[in-house]
Design a protein around this motif. Structure first.
Motif, PDB file in Angstrom:
ATOM      1  N   VAL A 111       0.851  -1.183   0.000  1.00 15.49           N
ATOM      2  CA  VAL A 111       0.000   0.000   0.000  1.00 15.49           C
ATOM      3  C   VAL A 111       0.889   1.236   0.000  1.00 15.49           C
ATOM      4  CG1 VAL A 111      -1.724   1.288   1.292  1.00 15.49           C
ATOM      5  CG2 VAL A 111      -1.860  -1.185   1.188  1.00 15.49           C
ATOM      6  N   LYS A 112       0.565   2.199  -0.869  1.00 17.25           N
ATOM      7  CA  LYS A 112       1.355   3.420  -0.990  1.00 17.25           C
ATOM      8  C   LYS A 112       0.910   4.456   0.036  1.00 17.25           C
ATOM      9  CE  LYS A 112       1.917   2.866  -5.942  1.00 17.25           C
ATOM     10  NZ  LYS A 112       1.620   3.468  -7.250  1.00 17.25           N
TER      11      LYS A 112
ATOM     12  N   SER B 248       0.373   7.503  -0.485  1.00 17.45           N
ATOM     13  CA  SER B 248      -0.654   8.372  -1.073  1.00 17.45           C
ATOM     14  C   SER B 248      -2.063   7.812  -0.924  1.00 17.45           C
ATOM     15  CB  SER B 248      -0.355   8.625  -2.545  1.00 17.45           C
ATOM     16  OG  SER B 248      -0.384   7.419  -3.268  1.00 17.45           O
ATOM     17  N   GLU B 249      -2.180   6.534  -0.575  1.00 19.18           N
ATOM     18  CA  GLU B 249      -3.497   5.932  -0.382  1.00 19.18           C
ATOM     19  C   GLU B 249      -4.084   6.239   0.994  1.00 19.18           C
ATOM     20  OE1 GLU B 249      -3.806   1.843  -1.765  1.00 19.18           O
ATOM     21  OE2 GLU B 249      -2.055   2.195  -3.054  1.00 19.18           O
TER      22      GLU B 249
ATOM     23  N   ASN C  68     -10.949  10.918   0.237  1.00 21.56           N
ATOM     24  CA  ASN C  68     -10.721   9.929  -0.810  1.00 21.56           C
ATOM     25  C   ASN C  68     -10.312  10.638  -2.091  1.00 21.56           C
ATOM     26  OD1 ASN C  68     -10.637   7.741  -2.481  1.00 21.56           O
ATOM     27  ND2 ASN C  68     -12.835   7.336  -2.417  1.00 21.56           N
ATOM     28  N   ARG C  69      -9.177  10.250  -2.656  1.00 17.79           N
ATOM     29  CA  ARG C  69      -8.675  10.864  -3.874  1.00 17.79           C
ATOM     30  C   ARG C  69      -8.732   9.918  -5.057  1.00 17.79           C
ATOM     31  NH1 ARG C  69      -8.495  16.118  -4.070  1.00 17.79           N
ATOM     32  NH2 ARG C  69      -7.198  17.061  -2.499  1.00 17.79           N
TER      33      ARG C  69
ATOM     34  N   PRO D 271      -7.933   6.346  -7.341  1.00 20.24           N
ATOM     35  CA  PRO D 271      -6.771   5.494  -7.616  1.00 20.24           C
ATOM     36  C   PRO D 271      -5.482   6.268  -7.851  1.00 20.24           C
ATOM     37  CG  PRO D 271      -8.252   5.547  -9.500  1.00 20.24           C
ATOM     38  CD  PRO D 271      -8.946   6.254  -8.372  1.00 20.24           C
ATOM     39  N   GLU D 272      -5.561   7.542  -8.193  1.00 28.20           N
ATOM     40  CA  GLU D 272      -4.352   8.331  -8.439  1.00 28.20           C
ATOM     41  C   GLU D 272      -3.751   8.886  -7.155  1.00 28.20           C
ATOM     42  OE1 GLU D 272      -2.892   8.471 -11.442  1.00 28.20           O
ATOM     43  OE2 GLU D 272      -4.490   7.089 -12.002  1.00 28.20           O
ATOM     44  N   GLY D 273      -4.441   8.723  -6.038  1.00 31.15           N
ATOM     45  CA  GLY D 273      -3.922   9.242  -4.778  1.00 31.15           C
ATOM     46  C   GLY D 273      -4.017  10.755  -4.721  1.00 31.15           C
TER      47      GLY D 273
END
Length: 82
Positions: free
Chosen positions: A56-57, A59-60, A65-66, A68-70
C-alpha cells in the motif's frame, strides 16, 4: 507538561486536509496547527485500529478519498487563449 520534542515530522497535505486541520484548530481553540495535529494524532491513536496491506502506498492514506491516483498536485486552471 515538560515534554522533550526533539523530532521533526514533515507531512505533505492537500489544501482540503489543511483546511480540515485549521477548522479543527479554530473550533477547539487550539493555539497552533502543531497543537491541533498532536491532538488529532492522540484521538486517532485512541480510535479504531488500522492495518495496511503489503504494497500500500503512502498516497493511499488521506483524510479525503482521492481515488486510484492518490493525492496529486492539481494544475491551476489556465484560461483558454482565443
Amino acid at each position: 507538561m515538560n515534554e522533550l520534542r526533539a523530532e521533526r515530522l514533515q507531512v505533505m497535505l492537500s489544501p482540503e486536509e489543511l483546511t480540515a486541520i485549521d477548522d479543527f484548530r479554530f473550533r477547539h481553540r487550539m493555539p497552533t496547527r502543531a497543537a491541533a495535529v498532536r491532538e488529532l494524532l492522540k484521538l486517532g491513536l485512541a480510535g479504531r485500529p488500522v492495518d495496511a496491506a503489503i504494497g500500500v502506498k503512502s498516497s493511499e492514506f488521506g483524510v479525503f478519498n482521492r481515488g486510484p491516483e492518490g493525492h496529486t498536485h492539481a494544475e491551476p486552471d489556465v484560461p483558454a487563449k482565443d
